[in-house]
Design a protein around this motif. Structure first.
Motif, short mmCIF file in Angstrom:
data_model
loop_
_atom_site.label_atom_id
_atom_site.label_comp_id
_atom_site.label_asym_id
_atom_site.label_seq_id
_atom_site.Cartn_x
_atom_site.Cartn_y
_atom_site.Cartn_z
N THR A 123 1.83 5.50 -2.20
CA THR A 123 2.57 4.25 -2.38
C THR A 123 3.42 4.30 -3.63
OG1 THR A 123 0.72 3.11 -1.37
CG2 THR A 123 2.35 1.77 -2.49
N LEU A 145 7.56 3.83 -4.17
CA LEU A 145 8.19 2.81 -5.00
C LEU A 145 9.22 3.36 -5.97
CD1 LEU A 145 5.09 0.66 -5.85
CD2 LEU A 145 6.89 0.21 -4.19
N ARG A 169 11.39 3.67 6.07
CA ARG A 169 11.38 2.55 5.15
C ARG A 169 12.14 1.36 5.74
NH1 ARG A 169 13.60 1.35 -0.91
NH2 ARG A 169 11.50 1.38 -1.77
N GLY A 192 6.80 -6.80 -4.13
CA GLY A 192 6.71 -6.63 -5.58
C GLY A 192 5.36 -7.09 -6.09
N ASN A 248 2.37 -4.84 -4.47
CA ASN A 248 2.36 -3.47 -5.00
C ASN A 248 1.90 -3.46 -6.45
OD1 ASN A 248 3.27 -2.43 -2.60
ND2 ASN A 248 5.44 -2.51 -3.20
N ALA A 271 10.49 -6.88 -9.37
CA ALA A 271 10.98 -6.11 -8.23
C ALA A 271 12.34 -6.62 -7.78
CB ALA A 271 9.97 -6.19 -7.08
#
Lengths: 190, 190, 190, 190
Positions: free
Chosen positions: A111, A115, A129, A164, A167, B168
């Motif tokens: 992961t 990112l 994606r 956001g 994660n 993000a």
DNA sequence: CATGAATGAGTGTTCATTCAT
DNA sequence: CATGAATGAACACTCATTCAT
């Protein structure tokens, strides 16, 4: 930490070890900082031997991204399938949130790689994606259409905020279940 | 993109240019991938000249983190001060959210650097960071105590979800005002 | 550790400090390893300022060699003068041995510099060196002619053996008097 | 100039070439002044390739010292063995002197490296050096006990004077046999 | 399949030197 | 006299990559 699946051949197993080692290295040192010698060592090889399994460093890292995305997609599919095709949008969104949090936690190294700000738009990984984020935008839009989420906001913006948020805390090591229910609570989802 | 402040001396101006260039490089290539030659070139110097202004690569990057955090803290302070000391918790939290989004957007390169997973706990930068996240945890707790946010959730978890979400999308280039109001809406913060 | 002499002007004093610092640096790190910044720092200056006093690194080191040799020659002269012009050869040689040992010990940093294998043959330093070793060859030859030393051996070889022996132990930190009398004893010089 | 021994593998031969080149560089430019690029070039490699054979510059130079000392010790052993275990002390000392002079001459580059003032006390090289100088102190003490050398002097001082004398002239290029017999004559050992 | 050996381009860093101030 | 600021060449070292074995 591996991504899934069984492999029969010896070459396949070495490939898998390399992917795991690469994911860990990228997670620890960033895409630019990941060293092939370190990856090889972690996989029990010498650096040169990587080239039997991957064309180049770039391709190895790309393969990591692909594996990570493929596994995350599989988990999303499985979670939605478990919910049933005709489950209410809020339930489907909750399932997706939980699946994402769990995936981000369990596939942590992969992961983190995904990112990386320099994620390549092209190639298989880019397509995967786009697939994943597209699916999420739909889930959010559904939940907005039934009033479970404010519909004044661009669903892709909601999705990105959710990514956001999830994660960040999953990678920080928090248990994913906790992260998921915190999000439910904050969004009054349920 | 610079962080603030005027400098009189020639050395001070070069130092500022180096910080900006370093922030951009770290943002683009990650902490490990940031190259001194690239930074120097972007600042109009040769690589070796960096060492007249910073002891080492490590110290230069640390200085970037410090500058970014200091500027972000200043903005939070200013936003809260503008709101007034006795403003209601929800208003204070909204102000903080907006300030964070704007800062993340305007100081984008510095912010990305601060987000790097290998952020050093020690040193001045670590202390500034602890200061900032501590302040935020309080803001969240206040908003929970007045019922504006569900109080079943660890305030630090809420804070981290908010940081994750705001960072993000701000870094992805969305206008910060949009990100901030999306968050108000999702959290029913008014 | 300085080499001798009084200096009136401020520039002269700085020059002397630089010479001492350079001798120490060369002694510690070798001719190639001696760094101008280190020398400057030890003398309380910045590296660039050296160039007001010396044309180049090379010339500074050369000046160290010259000072060291000049001081060593002065000591040899003084010792022989104290012995008297008509002293017997054995006494003159003993005086020279003692003077050399003492000089090697007291001017240690300068002496080490002089011993560097890459000593330049040309220039003032080369001339001083030739002068010094020539004088010594004569002293040895005189002692051989009176039977105090075996005359089967090339006097220059004897001289070089003596230099090697005395320098090695003096620089190792032994008291020079001890070294000198050991040599008297071994050579049955009296 | 190489130190001894045959090597079968390609890597082993490269290693030997590197050691010889490094010894020469250290002899010419001093420990601090020896440059890896120069060493590599002399061995027919590029600088980076050295790291396949040695962990670091430091380790390469250490290996030079070890090789030099090991070879010198072997020669001392061989010379004493040739003399016979029960040879008289004077003969044993003469043999040692000759062996040392020959070694210093034939292994010249390695010997110079060993003489560097910044010789490391620790590690294998330090141990070998202590071994060698210890053996010599014994040889001198034996010769003193039989009256062949004045016994008023610390044997370690005698040894250091001998090393200094022999090293200096051997390295200056004199034939070692000449140096050895000069020493016999001066010490009336002969 | 994998390693041993090497390369060439890159890294961060040091350093002697220059020169305007 | 001396420093502040910069340079360019060197330094030790790392790394992705290649290829014969």
């Amino acid at each position: 930490m591996t991504v899934s699946g069984r492999v029969r051949t010896k070459g396949g197993r070495t490939r898998r070890r390399l992917l795991d080692a690469a994911a860990a290295e990228v997670a620890r040192n960033g895409r630019a900082g990941a060293s092939l010698s370190a990856i090889a060592a972690a996989a029990g090889l010498k650096a040169g031997s990587i080239y039997f399994h991957f064309e180049s460093r770039e391709r190895l890292i790309e393969a990591v991204l692909e594996e990570g995305l493929r596994a995350t997609l599989e988990r999303l599919d499985a979670a939605l399938a478990a919910e049933g095709d005709h489950a209410p949008p809020a339930a489907r969104l909750r399932a997706a949130i939980r699946a994402h949090a769990v995936a981000a936690h369990e596939l942590r190294d992969y992961t983190v790689a995904v990112l990386a700000p320099d994620f390549p738009d092209g190639g298989t990984a880019g397509a995967l994606r786009r697939d994943y984020v597209g699916r999420w935008a739909e889930l959010v839009a559904e939940a907005q259409s039934t009033g479970h989420l404010p519909d004044s906001v661009d669903p892709r913006l909601v999705r990105d905020l959710l990514f956001g948020a999830l994660n960040a805390v999953s990678l920080a090591g928090r248990p994913p279940a906790e992260a998921a229910s915190a999000v439910y609570a904050l969004l009054r989802l349920g």
